[in-house]
Design an enzyme around this catalytic site. Structure first.
Site, PDB file in Angstrom:
ATOM      1  N   CYS A  66      11.156  -9.707 -35.102  1.00  0.00           N
ATOM      2  CA  CYS A  66      12.047  -8.881 -35.910  1.00  0.00           C
ATOM      3  C   CYS A  66      13.262  -9.716 -36.294  1.00  0.00           C
ATOM      4  O   CYS A  66      13.466 -10.821 -35.799  1.00  0.00           O
ATOM      5  CB  CYS A  66      12.474  -7.638 -35.133  1.00  0.00           C
ATOM      6  SG  CYS A  66      13.476  -7.996 -33.664  1.00  0.00           S
ATOM      7  N   HIS A  96      11.994 -11.722 -24.859  1.00  0.00           N
ATOM      8  CA  HIS A  96      10.907 -11.576 -23.895  1.00  0.00           C
ATOM      9  C   HIS A  96       9.618 -12.205 -24.425  1.00  0.00           C
ATOM     10  O   HIS A  96       8.654 -11.515 -24.761  1.00  0.00           O
ATOM     11  CB  HIS A  96      10.684 -10.096 -23.571  1.00  0.00           C
ATOM     12  CG  HIS A  96      11.721  -9.553 -22.648  1.00  0.00           C
ATOM     13  ND1 HIS A  96      12.048  -8.217 -22.587  1.00  0.00           N
ATOM     14  CD2 HIS A  96      12.521 -10.153 -21.735  1.00  0.00           C
ATOM     15  CE1 HIS A  96      12.984  -8.027 -21.679  1.00  0.00           C
ATOM     16  NE2 HIS A  96      13.299  -9.192 -21.161  1.00  0.00           N
ATOM     17  N   CYS A 157      21.672  -8.543 -30.446  1.00  0.00           N
ATOM     18  CA  CYS A 157      21.169  -7.876 -31.652  1.00  0.00           C
ATOM     19  C   CYS A 157      22.164  -6.806 -32.109  1.00  0.00           C
ATOM     20  O   CYS A 157      22.655  -6.020 -31.292  1.00  0.00           O
ATOM     21  CB  CYS A 157      19.819  -7.228 -31.349  1.00  0.00           C
ATOM     22  SG  CYS A 157      19.173  -6.241 -32.727  1.00  0.00           S
ATOM     23  N   HIS A 185      16.199  -2.798 -16.977  1.00  0.00           N
ATOM     24  CA  HIS A 185      16.098  -3.640 -18.176  1.00  0.00           C
ATOM     25  C   HIS A 185      17.477  -4.165 -18.561  1.00  0.00           C
ATOM     26  O   HIS A 185      18.458  -3.419 -18.558  1.00  0.00           O
ATOM     27  CB  HIS A 185      15.503  -2.829 -19.325  1.00  0.00           C
ATOM     28  CG  HIS A 185      15.094  -3.651 -20.508  1.00  0.00           C
ATOM     29  ND1 HIS A 185      16.002  -4.144 -21.421  1.00  0.00           N
ATOM     30  CD2 HIS A 185      13.873  -4.076 -20.926  1.00  0.00           C
ATOM     31  CE1 HIS A 185      15.353  -4.820 -22.354  1.00  0.00           C
ATOM     32  NE2 HIS A 185      14.070  -4.803 -22.078  1.00  0.00           N
ATOM     33  N   GLU A 187      18.909  -4.861 -21.276  1.00  0.00           N
ATOM     34  CA  GLU A 187      19.625  -4.172 -22.352  1.00  0.00           C
ATOM     35  C   GLU A 187      20.295  -2.903 -21.837  1.00  0.00           C
ATOM     36  O   GLU A 187      21.460  -2.625 -22.154  1.00  0.00           O
ATOM     37  CB  GLU A 187      18.671  -3.821 -23.500  1.00  0.00           C
ATOM     38  CG  GLU A 187      19.387  -3.120 -24.650  1.00  0.00           C
ATOM     39  CD  GLU A 187      18.452  -2.556 -25.700  1.00  0.00           C
ATOM     40  OE1 GLU A 187      18.771  -1.478 -26.246  1.00  0.00           O
ATOM     41  OE2 GLU A 187      17.398  -3.177 -25.973  1.00  0.00           O
ATOM     42  N   CYS A 288      16.141   1.587 -33.165  1.00  0.00           N
ATOM     43  CA  CYS A 288      16.055   0.320 -33.890  1.00  0.00           C
ATOM     44  C   CYS A 288      15.009   0.405 -34.996  1.00  0.00           C
ATOM     45  O   CYS A 288      13.878   0.837 -34.757  1.00  0.00           O
ATOM     46  CB  CYS A 288      15.705  -0.786 -32.895  1.00  0.00           C
ATOM     47  SG  CYS A 288      15.186  -2.330 -33.649  1.00  0.00           S
ATOM     48  N   SER A 318       9.600  -4.578 -23.388  1.00  0.00           N
ATOM     49  CA  SER A 318       9.487  -3.127 -23.431  1.00  0.00           C
ATOM     50  C   SER A 318       8.835  -2.647 -24.725  1.00  0.00           C
ATOM     51  O   SER A 318       7.975  -1.767 -24.708  1.00  0.00           O
ATOM     52  CB  SER A 318      10.874  -2.495 -23.284  1.00  0.00           C
ATOM     53  OG  SER A 318      10.786  -1.093 -23.327  1.00  0.00           O
ATOM     54  N   ASN A 319       9.218  -3.224 -25.855  1.00  0.00           N
ATOM     55  CA  ASN A 319       8.669  -2.732 -27.117  1.00  0.00           C
ATOM     56  C   ASN A 319       7.175  -3.024 -27.222  1.00  0.00           C
ATOM     57  O   ASN A 319       6.428  -2.260 -27.833  1.00  0.00           O
ATOM     58  CB  ASN A 319       9.447  -3.278 -28.324  1.00  0.00           C
ATOM     59  CG  ASN A 319       9.114  -4.715 -28.651  1.00  0.00           C
ATOM     60  OD1 ASN A 319       8.198  -5.007 -29.417  1.00  0.00           O
ATOM     61  ND2 ASN A 319       9.865  -5.653 -28.083  1.00  0.00           N
TER      62      ASN A 319
END
Length: 402
Positions: A66, A96, A157, A185, A187, A288, A318-319
């Protein structure tokens, strides 16, 4: 601590940089050679479908790097070029993906060591350069680095920064931030450090538990034990759930975040009446775009007649896990792998289950004509996807020859 004032002060420091160092063109050429793929571009040009022998590859129409990830990696490369001899650290994995993080180490960008469960910042020198990764870093880590006088390169980000701004708004209005995410996590650790009072819920099931407590009360000690690692210090569910705001880890499932937001909106409306809703509930869109696009593309892809699905991305991404979950919910044979080496043979593949376990699956690649769906998480270079697709083509070609 006034985190908003600290962040503003840090961003005006001469030791802080979040815009790069003017080596964009040179770095872009390097990134293209290391991470991009002619084969993947060919598949894009063929409407995301490529047939070779017995194999038809169907590629998701949104996948891979991304903008935020690409920006973070490019800034890390720029940092190394701008500081060719300085000691450079990074507070966590830049993104990651194992191949990208390995490349960072080859460039002599070192990870700050972890002593037990805490990072050991004592090893960082006053004149060292420290990169904050795409997921961001906690305000406490930033303060340590700022106090040391380090040069800070912030690749966080902008979507993550948007979530931080949201929890700052919650704090200003004395709302407790309910964060949809994984409490360990990085983030979410960073996001919670900018919040005032917060509670982290992993999924809709935990959100329902909290909503039920708001409406009917319950066992306070059980609540605190359940969320012992996922709430702010001194959290009191009997006092701190009267005013709530919603935030999220940007890589969680869009649909679930929306459901959680709706659940708490209806809960507060039921408890305090529609007229009082705004005094007890806040919700801002912090989902996001990139995560949403990849999830939507995956949802479209699994509607096709696929024999199996290959989901590519780091095992701690995670995504990527959310993409795998979409396939699993449709009972589609699906394999989450992080690199081509996980494909051992035509009959054997090592893959990560949603439980986090690494297992070996046998007879994963069917005989005859097959259609394989392929997607990758937002931290996965096209080159990694190419290697895996070529491996599948080669294994099936070998079977055909035999």
């Amino acid at each position: 601590m006034d985190t908003k004032a600290f962040k503003r002060s840090l961003q005006h420091s001469e030791n802080y940089n979040r815009k790069g160092f003017g080596h964009q063109a040179e770095v872009a050429t390097q990134l293209q050679s290391e991470y991009q793929s002619n084969l993947i571009q060919e598949i894009r040009d063929r409407n995301y479908i490529l047939k070779r022998g017995d194999v038809t590859i169907r590629l998701a129409q949104a996948f891979g790097f991304c903008w935020g990830v690409e920006r973070a990696v490019a800034m890390a490369y720029e940092t190394r070029k701008h500081f060719p001899t300085e000691q450079i650290w990074i507070t966590n994995e830049i993104i990651h993906n194992p191949s990208v993080n390995q490349r960072m180490q080859e460039m002599q960008v070192a990870f700050i060591p972890v002593d037990g469960t805490k990072k050991d910042f004592s090893i960082v020198g006053n004149n060292d350069v420290v990169i904050l990764p795409a997921f961001g870093a906690s305000v406490q880590e930033m303060q340590i680095l700022n106090d040391k006088g380090c040069k800070i390169v912030d690749t966080t980000c902008p979507w993550v920064s948007k979530v931080w701004n949201t929890v700052e708004k919650h704090k200003k209005g004395d709302y407790t931030s309910i964060i949809h995410g994984k409490y360990k996590h990085e983030e979410t650790v960073a996001t919670s450090s900018f919040a005032g009072k917060y509670l982290i819920v992993l999924n809709l099931k935990e959100a329902h538990y909290v909503a039920d407590y708001i409406l009917h009360g319950g066992d306070r000690e059980e609540f605190l034990q359940k969320f012992a690692k996922a709430c702010s210090a001194g959290f009191d569910p009997d006092q701190d759930l009267e005013r709530v705001g919603i935030a999220n880890q940007t890589t969680m499932l869009k649909g679930e975040t929306e459901q959680i937001g709706k659940l708490f909106e209806h809960t507060m409306m039921q408890k305090y009446s529609p007229a009082e809703l705004n005094q007890h509930f806040q919700n801002f869109n912090t989902i996001c775009d990139a995560t949403q696009e990849r999830q939507d593309a995956m949802l479209e892809l699994v509607e096709h007649n696929l024999d199996l699905m290959v989901v590519i991305g780091g095992f701690n991404s995670s995504n990527t896990t959310q993409l795998q979950q979409i396939a699993q919910e449709r009972n589609l044979p699906s394999y989450h792998i992080d690199c081509v080496e996980r494909i051992k043979s035509r009959t054997s593949i090592e893959h990560r289950q949603l439980t986090g376990d690494l297992v070996i699956a046998e007879n994963w690649l069917p005989d005859g004509e097959i259609v394989v769906g392929v997607t990758s998480g937002a931290s996965t270079p096209d080159k990694v996807v190419e290697d895996i697709i070529e491996k599948i083509f080669a294994l099936k070609a070998t079977v055909a020859v035999a």
